[in-house]
Design a protein around this motif. Structure first.
Motif, PDB file in Angstrom:
ATOM      1  N   ALA A   1      51.483  32.526  44.516  1.00  0.00           N
ATOM      2  CA  ALA A   1      50.082  32.126  44.497  1.00  0.00           C
ATOM      3  C   ALA A   1      49.210  33.327  44.834  1.00  0.00           C
ATOM      4  N   MET A   2      47.928  33.200  44.520  1.00  0.00           N
ATOM      5  CA  MET A   2      46.947  34.221  44.879  1.00  0.00           C
ATOM      6  C   MET A   2      45.720  33.546  45.456  1.00  0.00           C
ATOM      7  N   VAL A   3      45.146  34.188  46.469  1.00  0.00           N
ATOM      8  CA  VAL A   3      43.921  33.703  47.097  1.00  0.00           C
ATOM      9  C   VAL A   3      42.904  34.834  47.101  1.00  0.00           C
ATOM     10  N   VAL A   4      41.688  34.547  46.661  1.00  0.00           N
ATOM     11  CA  VAL A   4      40.582  35.493  46.783  1.00  0.00           C
ATOM     12  C   VAL A   4      39.660  34.949  47.863  1.00  0.00           C
ATOM     13  N   VAL A   5      39.679  35.593  49.041  1.00  0.00           N
ATOM     14  CA  VAL A   5      38.949  35.092  50.196  1.00  0.00           C
ATOM     15  C   VAL A   5      38.439  36.246  51.048  1.00  0.00           C
ATOM     16  N   PRO A   6      37.147  36.313  51.292  1.00  0.00           N
ATOM     17  CA  PRO A   6      36.097  35.555  50.611  1.00  0.00           C
ATOM     18  C   PRO A   6      35.908  36.083  49.200  1.00  0.00           C
ATOM     19  N   CYS A   7      35.299  35.274  48.345  1.00  0.00           N
ATOM     20  CA  CYS A   7      35.055  35.686  46.965  1.00  0.00           C
ATOM     21  C   CYS A   7      33.555  35.805  46.737  1.00  0.00           C
ATOM     22  N   SER A   8      33.109  37.002  46.406  1.00  0.00           N
ATOM     23  CA  SER A   8      31.694  37.210  46.094  1.00  0.00           C
ATOM     24  C   SER A   8      31.382  36.616  44.728  1.00  0.00           C
ATOM     25  N   MET A   9      30.115  36.384  44.467  1.00  0.00           N
ATOM     26  CA  MET A   9      29.721  35.847  43.172  1.00  0.00           C
ATOM     27  C   MET A   9      29.973  36.856  42.061  1.00  0.00           C
ATOM     28  N   ALA A  10      29.864  38.146  42.363  1.00  0.00           N
ATOM     29  CA  ALA A  10      30.129  39.169  41.354  1.00  0.00           C
ATOM     30  C   ALA A  10      31.602  39.173  40.961  1.00  0.00           C
ATOM     31  N   THR A  11      32.489  39.102  41.963  1.00  0.00           N
ATOM     32  CA  THR A  11      33.922  39.050  41.668  1.00  0.00           C
ATOM     33  C   THR A  11      34.268  37.783  40.918  1.00  0.00           C
ATOM     34  N   MET A  12      33.683  36.662  41.313  1.00  0.00           N
ATOM     35  CA  MET A  12      33.948  35.407  40.617  1.00  0.00           C
ATOM     36  C   MET A  12      33.512  35.484  39.157  1.00  0.00           C
ATOM     37  N   ALA A  13      32.353  36.093  38.920  1.00  0.00           N
ATOM     38  CA  ALA A  13      31.851  36.191  37.560  1.00  0.00           C
ATOM     39  C   ALA A  13      32.790  37.006  36.680  1.00  0.00           C
ATOM     40  N   ARG A  14      33.292  38.120  37.213  1.00  0.00           N
ATOM     41  CA  ARG A  14      34.186  38.959  36.415  1.00  0.00           C
ATOM     42  C   ARG A  14      35.519  38.265  36.158  1.00  0.00           C
ATOM     43  N   ILE A  15      36.027  37.544  37.154  1.00  0.00           N
ATOM     44  CA  ILE A  15      37.267  36.787  36.937  1.00  0.00           C
ATOM     45  C   ILE A  15      37.047  35.715  35.875  1.00  0.00           C
ATOM     46  N   ALA A  16      35.921  35.021  35.955  1.00  0.00           N
ATOM     47  CA  ALA A  16      35.620  33.952  35.001  1.00  0.00           C
ATOM     48  C   ALA A  16      35.493  34.480  33.577  1.00  0.00           C
ATOM     49  N   LEU A  17      35.044  35.717  33.431  1.00  0.00           N
ATOM     50  CA  LEU A  17      34.860  36.321  32.108  1.00  0.00           C
ATOM     51  C   LEU A  17      36.083  37.105  31.647  1.00  0.00           C
ATOM     52  N   GLY A  18      37.110  37.175  32.485  1.00  0.00           N
ATOM     53  CA  GLY A  18      38.307  37.893  32.113  1.00  0.00           C
ATOM     54  C   GLY A  18      38.146  39.397  32.139  1.00  0.00           C
ATOM     55  N   ILE A  19      37.212  39.884  32.948  1.00  0.00           N
ATOM     56  CA  ILE A  19      36.973  41.321  33.066  1.00  0.00           C
ATOM     57  C   ILE A  19      37.831  41.867  34.199  1.00  0.00           C
ATOM     58  N   SER A  20      38.680  42.834  33.883  1.00  0.00           N
ATOM     59  CA  SER A  20      39.595  43.400  34.882  1.00  0.00           C
ATOM     60  C   SER A  20      39.205  44.841  35.175  1.00  0.00           C
ATOM     61  N   SER A  21      38.205  45.020  36.018  1.00  0.00           N
ATOM     62  CA  SER A  21      37.726  46.368  36.334  1.00  0.00           C
ATOM     63  C   SER A  21      38.444  46.974  37.528  1.00  0.00           C
ATOM     64  N   ASN A  22      39.270  46.187  38.213  1.00  0.00           N
ATOM     65  CA  ASN A  22      40.067  46.702  39.330  1.00  0.00           C
ATOM     66  C   ASN A  22      41.315  45.836  39.481  1.00  0.00           C
ATOM     67  N   LEU A  23      42.164  46.200  40.426  1.00  0.00           N
ATOM     68  CA  LEU A  23      43.439  45.504  40.582  1.00  0.00           C
ATOM     69  C   LEU A  23      43.266  44.057  41.017  1.00  0.00           C
ATOM     70  N   LEU A  24      42.277  43.784  41.851  1.00  0.00           N
ATOM     71  CA  LEU A  24      42.046  42.405  42.275  1.00  0.00           C
ATOM     72  C   LEU A  24      41.741  41.524  41.074  1.00  0.00           C
ATOM     73  N   GLU A  25      40.815  41.973  40.234  1.00  0.00           N
ATOM     74  CA  GLU A  25      40.433  41.180  39.066  1.00  0.00           C
ATOM     75  C   GLU A  25      41.569  41.073  38.063  1.00  0.00           C
ATOM     76  N   ARG A  26      42.331  42.151  37.891  1.00  0.00           N
ATOM     77  CA  ARG A  26      43.477  42.106  36.998  1.00  0.00           C
ATOM     78  C   ARG A  26      44.523  41.125  37.511  1.00  0.00           C
ATOM     79  N   SER A  27      44.778  41.142  38.811  1.00  0.00           N
ATOM     80  CA  SER A  27      45.760  40.218  39.388  1.00  0.00           C
ATOM     81  C   SER A  27      45.332  38.771  39.183  1.00  0.00           C
ATOM     82  N   ALA A  28      44.052  38.510  39.369  1.00  0.00           N
ATOM     83  CA  ALA A  28      43.539  37.153  39.146  1.00  0.00           C
ATOM     84  C   ALA A  28      43.687  36.760  37.678  1.00  0.00           C
ATOM     85  N   ASP A  29      43.415  37.693  36.779  1.00  0.00           N
ATOM     86  CA  ASP A  29      43.562  37.435  35.349  1.00  0.00           C
ATOM     87  C   ASP A  29      44.999  37.092  35.004  1.00  0.00           C
TER      88      ASP A  29
END
Length: 201
Positions: free
Chosen positions: A93-121
């Motif tokens: 499992a993966m947890v993003v805590v806390p999650c900023s609105m900017a990070t949430m937006a990039r995850i929702a759009l499938g944008i992987s600009s760093n390892l956190l976003e790529r891992s979520a993707d």
């Protein structure tokens, strides 16, 4: 005792570092394997909310949690070749805590600009458990649309909203409530908060 799990924890730049630290400490106390990433904004939050000397970076986590029996693996945010960037690497499992609105937006759009976003993707594409813990108020329609998009893709949205039926007496009690709710979602047993009608369980 729980089976040892492999959990990814990502900290982004919203207020709420205590929630992340509580989750990390409980996972490591139980002996789980934790892969951790911290954004630049999250380091700033740790400085503001905990007076951490952020120049030390990952050494701060080792100093605070190195005595716990679990294994903590720290990943630099730009290490997109890390193990957790691949769907072939098994993760529970993966947890993003806390999650900023900017990070949430990039995850929702499938944008992987760093390892956190790529891992979520990766978690989303592999249909693995991803829990996102937003900490923002009020919420705009853009925020809500991003949450709905993530929910429709199997992501659990767990806002940092402490309950009061357990009669919390301290801030730590409220932090442990939210941390416990996060652990509930990823199947980790704990005793961080008193459950409703617990005596009847």
């Amino acid at each position: 005792m729980n089976r040892k799990k492999r959990i990814i924890v990502g900290m982004s730049g919203a207020s709420g570092a205590p929630y992340a630290l509580s989750v990390l400490e409980e996972l490591l106390r139980q002996g789980h394997y934790v892969h951790l990433m911290v954004t630049e904004a999250a380091w700033r939050v740790l400085q503001e909310e905990h007076d951490w000397e952020i120049q030390k970076r990952e050494r701060l986590f080792q100093e605070r949690m190195g005595h716990l029996p679990g294994e903590l693996v720290f990943h630099p945010l730009r290490d997109i070749g890390a193990s957790i960037a691949s769907g072939s690497f098994p993760v529970d499992a993966m947890v993003v805590v806390p999650c900023s609105m900017a990070t949430m937006a990039r995850i929702a759009l499938g944008i992987s600009s760093n390892l956190l976003e790529r891992s979520a993707d990766v978690m989303i594409k592999e249909r693995r458990q991803l829990v996102v813990v937003p900490r923002e108020t009020p919420l705009s329609s853009i925020h809500l649309e991003n949450m709905l998009k993530l929910t429709n893709n199997g992501v659990m949205i767990l806002p940092a909203m402490p309950g009061f039926y357990s009669r919390p007496e301290t801030i730590e009690d409220m932090v442990r409530f939210v941390a416990g709710k996060i652990l509930d979602q990823i199947g980790v047993e704990h005793q961080l908060y008193k459950r409703w009608k617990e005596e009847e369980l």
